[in-house]
Every structure is written in structure tokens, then in C-alpha cells.
Design a protein around this motif. Structure first.
Motif, short mmCIF file in Angstrom:
data_model
loop_
_atom_site.label_atom_id
_atom_site.label_comp_id
_atom_site.label_asym_id
_atom_site.label_seq_id
_atom_site.Cartn_x
_atom_site.Cartn_y
_atom_site.Cartn_z
N ASP A 84 9.95 44.17 25.62
CA ASP A 84 9.19 43.50 24.00
C ASP A 84 10.05 42.47 23.52
OD1 ASP A 84 9.36 44.17 21.28
OD2 ASP A 84 11.07 45.96 21.56
N GLY A 127 9.62 41.61 20.64
CA GLY A 127 10.42 41.61 19.07
C GLY A 127 11.78 42.27 19.27
N GLU A 128 12.59 43.26 20.47
CA GLU A 128 13.83 42.94 20.17
C GLU A 128 14.39 42.09 20.88
OE1 GLU A 128 16.89 45.70 20.67
OE2 GLU A 128 15.05 46.45 20.88
N LEU A 129 13.75 41.40 21.24
CA LEU A 129 14.66 40.36 21.92
C LEU A 129 14.59 39.02 21.17
CD1 LEU A 129 14.44 39.47 25.81
CD2 LEU A 129 13.13 37.68 25.41
N SER A 130 13.81 39.08 19.70
CA SER A 130 14.01 38.00 18.86
C SER A 130 15.06 38.24 18.24
CB SER A 130 12.72 38.01 18.35
OG SER A 130 12.65 39.11 17.38
N ARG A 131 16.15 39.53 18.38
CA ARG A 131 17.23 39.75 17.68
C ARG A 131 18.37 39.22 18.17
NH1 ARG A 131 14.59 42.79 14.33
NH2 ARG A 131 12.53 43.68 15.33
N GLN A 132 18.60 38.53 19.03
CA GLN A 132 19.20 37.69 20.35
C GLN A 132 19.20 37.14 20.81
OE1 GLN A 132 22.87 38.76 19.67
NE2 GLN A 132 23.25 37.78 21.44
N ARG A 178 17.15 39.56 31.39
CA ARG A 178 17.73 40.29 30.56
C ARG A 178 18.21 38.88 29.79
NH1 ARG A 178 17.32 45.49 28.54
NH2 ARG A 178 16.34 46.31 30.45
N HIS A 203 10.47 32.60 16.55
CA HIS A 203 11.31 34.13 15.98
C HIS A 203 11.54 34.09 15.17
CE1 HIS A 203 13.32 32.59 20.02
NE2 HIS A 203 14.47 33.32 20.04
N LYS A 228 8.72 37.04 14.77
CA LYS A 228 8.69 37.98 15.64
C LYS A 228 9.45 39.07 14.94
CE LYS A 228 7.43 38.95 18.93
NZ LYS A 228 6.32 39.95 19.00
N ARG A 229 10.22 38.35 13.61
CA ARG A 229 11.57 39.51 13.80
C ARG A 229 10.87 40.06 12.58
NH1 ARG A 229 15.09 36.07 14.72
NH2 ARG A 229 15.23 35.12 12.27
#
Lengths: 349, 349
Positions: free
Chosen positions: B2, B4-9, B107, B320, B323-324
């Protein structure tokens, strides 16, 4: 009079409480007067200047003006003279002049009387916001009180006689200091100047004739007084200022409607720079404060009182900084002290 | 996977915990490998590319690499490809290429394997700070595990065969990303480049070959691999990086000694702008973050973790942000979202 003390707090006319204070910083009315039977200042020798200063300062003392004190300038330091100039209590001409001369003013700085500037006497009244009638009444009262003990040079045909022909007649200049950041940013300021000059009014910079406009401040004032009454002049100013105030408000609204992000960005970046810089010169400070002032008035920057911003414009000037530090400082040291002062002031709000 | 998830960190390699992390952002070692008996990517038709991708992705799955997942890119959106590029997980070439291709990564993003880039297989290991040996050991392990299930194109005379002659031999490129704001500000960076190029090393921008240096970031890497062993290449990099790190530190010290106010002013103004802007583009963000990063490392800006600054460099990139937000955004909307994101992040620290 302790100028060091004075340097910690600007005059009352910066309170930001007058009418239209978001755009009109202050209204100033001044009268030029000369003693009958004395040479005009440009033609007076040292002895005559000395006698004029003695006569006028005595008249001021006798006039019963509350709180007004006379400060002789012939022996004042360069720094003190610059300080009074920054405060709008004296003109550049009086600051850099020679011989016996001085200025009297009251604690709140709403009234000031310059002695031996271009004319023997220059009486000024300063008010917060747009208050031409009130400033006129104030200056008129001072004028009447002085006239009890001195005789003015006056011609039944021309009115009050002055060193420069442009002041002959009423000897009056009414000027209004305006803050016009949106008209400048949207490049509409030239149009304003054109319409103003058609009405026999002049546009000048922040410190009067021959000075530059910094921080988007402009002074509008009458050009001539001959053949015109005090009420004519006040009428000219009263007619031209309100439309300019409306143009500026409209420009801000347009900016907010068409590109709100850029308007907010301008105001907030200026605030961010001022609250974080470690070195900043006068000119940049003025430009950034201008944007912050607009942001405060548009309620984009909350919790910062207009008075605090108005104060900073005066308190960040070079002589104010140096008076507070108690000594003359080189430019680079001053720029560091200015940045520290601004950070401290902004962090209090 | 995912994104989108990755884009947070961002990835672990940005932790700022490695050796010399104040100046060395990261160390990267990559190996170029190709399957024996298949055409090189530039000569492979769609069918061959499809077969290669299938073989390599199967080999990755069989290699027992913890946490590694394969992401096919042939049907990925433009935004997802740009996102992976910003994250340094894929190259510009893979992002904009055609046909079956993809990337596998774990990850923490310390390991990534590009498939059907210029070569069939590009293995990379990324580490925080200056860790060439560790990155090399990591990439070597992945290489050995893949080799269990695929046969590499290899010549006893030349070594590993690659699509571009500059990679023949070890197929290895070791690169180090450096943050050199003081050398740039004091105009000494050209001298560094000259000495680097004499050592058969190349200097590149932030996103590799042909990209510009933004935010005072520079990648130093070996130019050729033919006739040189892996240890030769690691040796070159290990010899040239420490002196550059010392030059940068010395430049910062000099700046602080000779004009501390200007150094502090640079760092704090950048912080003030970033924490107050309402609209800001990528390039300006990078430049301001660069100054803030130096300020954090010099302890001029306290209470802001290096990791937070490192993260912002990646998190503020266009893909980024989008995506967020979950959608493509026009430039001006993106600039407003970027400013809001930065303010939020900085206010948390």
C-alpha cells in the motif's frame, strides 16, 4: 526630557485607534509662522537665530500648553537629532540644520513646535487615524496661545508670511500618512498618485519631502496654501483620502478573492522572517512589517495588536535602537540588535 | 503493497543514525546483473521482457528475503512511479520505461531490486550515514541468494556482463549522498568536485545521473567498474568521503567564527519561512530545509530531531503529497498542501 526613556514607547498618535486606522496611520496639520520684524531663518545670522529661539521658547513656556517642554538642539548629539526625526517630532531640515534651534513637544507627542526650522515657528498636531478637523483644531489652539505673547509676520493681502512662497497664506500643511500595501502589490499605486496630483495635493515618502516611500507608506498633503483658506485645504484632503482608503480596501478584497493563498503567504512569511531573523536592516524590516500590518488588519494574523506593529515601525529605526542600547552601534551590530528586539516584541504577543 | 500507507513514513535509511549522519545522508551500493541467455533489456522485445520479469520476480520470491515484496510497474500509475522515484526505490529510467518491469523492496526500504531497468536486475542496499562496507555486505547477500535460482551472464575475462559497458566487471556502483551547505555557501564546492573527479569518481544530483543538485545534496559514486574489484571501489569511496566531510565541517566552523550572525540568520530565517509559509514549491522547500538541517546539526536550532528534517525532504516531494491526499493535484494546490504539511510537522516538534 529623557530621550532614552522616550525610546521605549512611541507617541500616542501611533495607537491605531483613530478612524480608518487600518489604512490611515495618522493625520498631521502644521502651521508655519514667523515673528514680525525678524529676518526669516535662511537670512538670519547666528545672533538673530539665538534671539528668535529665546523669544519663541519663552512664548512656548508662557502659553500654558500642558506637558510641553522645549528641547534645544544646537548642542544635541547626532543620535538624538536622528531619534527625534525618526519620531516625526522634527524634520530632516531641523535635524541637520545649524545654529540655535529646537523643538517643544508634549509627553504624548500629539503636539510639537519646531523653532528655527525653515520658519521661526512650525506648529504640528498629530492624530491617530484620519482626523483632519481634530488636528486642525489642536494646532489652531496652540497657534492662538502663542500669538498672545509674540507678533506674527502677517500681510492683510497675502496672509501669513513664510520663508518659502509655497507656505504663504495660511502657512498650513495638512498631511495624511497612508498604508497602501495592496495597491503597491497590485501595481495600482501610480493611478492613485495621478489622481492625487490633479487635486493640487502631493505624495511624499515616510519622512516628508524628498524621502522615499518605505513599507508601503505614503504621505498625502496639500502643495500650496496661497489664496486658499484653512477649510479649503482641509476640504481637499478630506475629499481625496476616503476614496484612496476605499481603493486600498477593494484591492485587499480582490487579492483575497483571486489568490487568497498568495495573500496569506505574503503576510505569514513576513511574520515568520521577522520572528526568526538574527540580523535584519531597517529597510527590510519596514517591508516585512508592512505585510504583517496588512495581515493583522485583515485578521489573517490574529492575536497581534495593531499597536504592537505600529510601534515596531518606529522602535526599529536606527536611532531608536541605539538610544535603547545607550550607545552608537555599527550597522552590523545594529542589525543583530534589531532582529533580537523584534523577536522579543513578537514573542510577547 | 500500500503506497498510500508508505507515503506517511519514509524509509529507515533516513533515520539520521548512521556514522557522520550530520553530513552523510546515506550510503548506497548497487549491483547490475543480467540473466544468462536472455537479451539485454534494450534489445529485448515485449515477450522477452515479460519472461525476464517473471523469472526474476519468481527468484526474488524464492530467495527468502525477509519482508521483500515485488511490485509490478507496467500498469502502475504515473503518480505511483513518481512516488517510488522520490523514495529512491527506483530510477528515473525504470519510472519512465516501458513494458514488464518492477521493483521489489522490504518494509524498511533498505533493500530494493529493480527488474528490467537498464539491466535485468539491479540490486541496491541503502544505509543511513556512511556505511559502505555494511551496504556492500547486504547487497552481496541478496546477490548470492538470487544466484541460487538464476544464472547470471558472466565472463571469466570481464566479469559480470551488463547492458552498458561502464558497468561491466563487478556491476557495482557505490554512492554516498552528502549534504554540503557550507561548502556551497562559501563557494568551495567546485574545488571538491575537481578533486573528486581526479579520483575516477563522479558527482551527481539528488536523484542520480543527469539530475540537479537541490538542497545542497550531492551524490558521489564510482564511474567505472571494469578491471576493478568490489574492494577497490569501496576503497575509492572510503578514501574520498571522509576528507569531504572534514572540509564541510571546517567550512561550518569558519562560517561560525567569522560571521556567526549570518550563519544563525540563514538557518533561522529558513525555519521561520518553512514554519509560516502558506504556499511553497519543491525547490524552495529543499533549499530552506537544507539550511534548517545545517542549523539542527550545529545545534543552533534545538528541539528539532534530525530525523524530522530528513523525513521532510522526502515527504514534501510532489508525489508524496499527492499520495497522501489520495489524488493528483495541480501545482498551486500542491504548493498550498505542502506548506500546510510542513507547518504541521514543524509544530509537532
Amino acid at each position: 526630557m529623557d530621550l532614552g526613556e522616550l525610546s521605549r514607547q512611541p507617541g500616542e498618535w501611533l495607537a491605531g485607534t483613530g478612524p480608518e486606522a487600518d489604512i490611515v496611520i495618522s493625520t498631521r496639520v502644521r502651521l508655519a509662522r514667523n515673528l514680525a520684524g525678524s529676518s526669516f531663518v535662511p537670512n538670519a545670522d547666528a545672533g538673530e537665530r539665538h534671539a528668535i529661539a529665546a523669544t519663541v521658547s519663552a512664548a512656548i513656556g508662557a502659553a500654558g500648553l500642558a506637558d510641553v517642554e522645549y528641547l534645544p538642539l544646537e548642542n544635541a548629539t547626532r543620535l538624538d537629532r536622528l531619534f527625534l526625526l525618526e519620531r516625526h517630532l522634527i524634520s530632516k531640515e531641523l535635524a541637520t540644520g545649524e545654529g540655535d534651534r529646537g523643538v517643544a513637544f508634549n509627553r504624548g507627542e500629539a503636539r510639537a513646535i519646531m523653532v528655527n526650522e525653515e520658519d521661526h515657528i512650525r506648529i504640528q498636531a498629530l492624530r491617530s487615524g484620519f482626523q483632519p478637523e481634530e488636528a486642525w483644531r489642536d494646532v489652531d489652539e496652540v497657534d492662538s496661545r502663542l500669538e498672545r505673547s509674540v507678533g506674527y509676520a502677517f500681510s492683510p493681502e497675502f496672509g501669513y508670511l513664510t520663508a518659502c512662497p509655497t507656505n504663504v497664506g495660511t502657512g498650513m500643511r495638512a498631511s495624511v500618512m497612508l498604508h497602501l500595501p495592496a495597491l503597491v502589490a497590485l501595481k495600482q499605486i501610480e493611478k492613485v498618485f495621478q489622481s492625487v496630483s490633479k487635486m493640487r495635493l502631493a505624495v511624499r515618502g515616510l519622512y516628508g519631502e524628498g524621502t522615499q516611500a518605505h513599507g508601503d507608506f505614503y504621505q498625502i498633503s496639500n502643495q500650496h496654501t496661497l489664496g486658499r483658506s484653512e477649510q479649503d485645504i482641509l476640504g481637499d484632503v478630506s475629499r481625496v483620502v476616503p476614496p484612496i482608503v476605499r481603493y486600498e480596501r477593494r484591492a485587499r478584497e480582490l487579492w483575497a478573492e483571486q489568490d487568497r493563498a498568495s495573500l496569506e503567504d505574503r503576510c505569514w512569511r513576513a511574520y515568520g522572517m521577522l520572528s526568526h531573523a538574527r540580523r535584519i536592516n531597517s529597510e527590510e524590516t519596514m517591508d516585512l512589517l508592512s505585510a504583517v500590518r496588512m495581515g493583522v488588519n485583515l485578521r489573517l494574523i490574529p492575536d497581534l495588536p495593531l499597536r504592537a506593529v505600529n510601534d515596531l515601525f518606529i522602535m526599529c529605526q536606527p536611532a531608536h535602537l541605539q538610544k535603547r542600547e545607550g550607545q552608537e552601534l555599527p550597522d552590523d551590530v545594529r542589525d543583530v540588535a534589531r532582529a533580537a528586539f523584534i523577536r522579543d516584541r513578537l514573542s510577547r504577543n
